[in-house]
Design an enzyme around this catalytic site. Structure first.
Site, PDB file in Angstrom:
ATOM      1  N   CYS A   1      -3.512   0.173  -3.241  1.00 20.52           N
ATOM      2  CA  CYS A   1      -4.197   0.511  -1.980  1.00 20.52           C
ATOM      3  C   CYS A   1      -3.506   1.665  -1.264  1.00 20.52           C
ATOM      4  CB  CYS A   1      -4.285  -0.726  -1.081  1.00 20.52           C
ATOM      5  SG  CYS A   1      -2.726  -1.555  -0.814  1.00 20.52           S
TER       6      CYS A   1
ATOM      7  N   CYS B   1       0.841  -1.199   0.000  1.00 22.37           N
ATOM      8  CA  CYS B   1       0.000   0.000   0.000  1.00 22.37           C
ATOM      9  C   CYS B   1       0.877   1.250   0.000  1.00 22.37           C
ATOM     10  CB  CYS B   1      -0.905   0.013   1.230  1.00 22.37           C
ATOM     11  SG  CYS B   1      -2.198  -1.231   1.136  1.00 22.37           S
TER      12      CYS B   1
END
Ligand code: NGD
Length: 305
Positions: free
Chosen positions: A209, A127
């Site tokens: 993400c 992420c």
């Protein structure tokens, strides 16, 4: 007593030598006739089975040594660039890539055909580390080469294998077509190559993400182009449940008038699309770290003093 080698009644030559010679001649002739018949049959069959020449397209053909390049890139990547992927099987990966498009009409290759390749690679990006780009290919990769925790698609194994290569096969042959491949939009709406990039870009976006980034080219009148892969594939496949913010770095070619591109109409279009997806949009004009990078290439420029 009959003369040696001459039969007294038939008048024919006799004796072991001449009989053997006749048998030999017969066998030889028979073999020659059979061989000729077989050769003619094989030649004829070969002519009948000769594959038709590959279809002609408007684009460049498959990059020479495609398979060797893919295999070499794969080993370079898993050995030196991202050793955490060293258990990947590069031979199988190269084979899966080849099998996705060989023996197929390059205008009929589907996303499904690339599924085995994608499954074998199976790489995730952490992420906050995903970087998209549009019309800024060189600069973004100079940046991620130094910021090694950041990943563009071409910094993942899938993108690394295929970047800057051309490839296609032919429905009538199991060989690559090195002469020509379909040109995007001119020969068919989706070629083996464009299906690959659309799929790779979509998956790259779906998997992103946290905070994601995009480098856009502020020296263009429309730094955000809705028809680009970033505008038409990547943005639309971000998952609002996984991605909270998109940060745009709008860069300008050094030396060009540096306007505030973050307020330009095309960036406003991007802002609207992203906000409508419930994702926060942040825009940074002339991001400092990237300016420094541009100055490394242009140390004498007065803006770099
Ligand atoms: O379908 C294609 C295709 N789409 C774009 N490009 C393509 N080349 C093909 N052979 N077939 C090429 O990608 C195009 O000619 C440029 O050289 C380059 C990027 O196009 P650009 O600058 O207009 O930006 P995009 O927004 O269309 O595409 C860049 C974004 C970036 O975030 C990557 O993750 O889309 C991804 N990507 C898409 C297509 C191709 C990367 C590539 C690549 N590495 O070649």
């Amino acid at each position: 007593m009959a003369q040696r080698g001459f039969h007294p009644v038939s008048g024919e030559r006799s004796g072991r030598c001449s009989r053997n010679a006749r048998i030999g001649l017969c066998v030889g002739l028979s073999v020659a006739v059979i061989a000729t018949v077989v050769a003619v049959l094989v030649w004829h069959q070969g002519r009948l089975q000769k594959p038709p020449p590959p279809q002609k397209w408007k684009g460049r053909g498959t990059t020479s040594n495609f398979s060797h390049i893919v295999l070499g890139r794969c080993y370079t990547y898993i050995q030196f660039l991202r050793p955490e992927l060293r258990n990947r099987d590069c031979r199988k990966i190269e084979e899966a890539f080849r099998n996705a498009f060989l023996s197929k009409n390059p205008c009929q290759v589907t996303e499904q055909d690339y599924a085995p390749l994608i499954k074998l690679i199976n790489q995730t990006v952490d992420c906050n580390k995903t970087v998209f780009w549009s019309r800024s290919k060189e600069l973004v990769h100079q940046y991620t080469r130094l910021q090694k925790t950041l990943f563009t698609l071409e910094d993942t194994l899938l993108g690394y294998l295929a970047d800057d290569l051309d490839w296609c096969g032919d429905a009538g042959s199991s060989e690559m077509n090195y002469d020509s491949c379909p040109l995007r939009r001119e020969d068919c709406p989706a070629s083996a190559v464009s299906v690959f990039w659309t799929l790779a870009s979509r998956k790259f976006a779906e998997d992103a993400c946290g905070m994601v980034h995009v480098m856009l080219n502020g020296s263009l009148s429309t730094p955000f182009n809705i028809n680009s892969t970033f505008g038409s594939v990547e943005i639309l496949n971000l998952q609002p449940k996984r991605v909270h913010t998109l940060q745009a770095w709008v860069t300008h070619n050094i030396g060009e008038i540096s306007r505030d591109s973050c307020t330009s109409s095309s960036i406003n279009d991007l802002r609207s699309i992203v906000n409508n997806m419930n994702i926060t949009f942040v825009c940074q004009n002339n991001y400092r770290s990237i300016n420094f990078l541009q100055c490394v290439k242009n140390p004498e420029h007065f803006l770099c003093g």
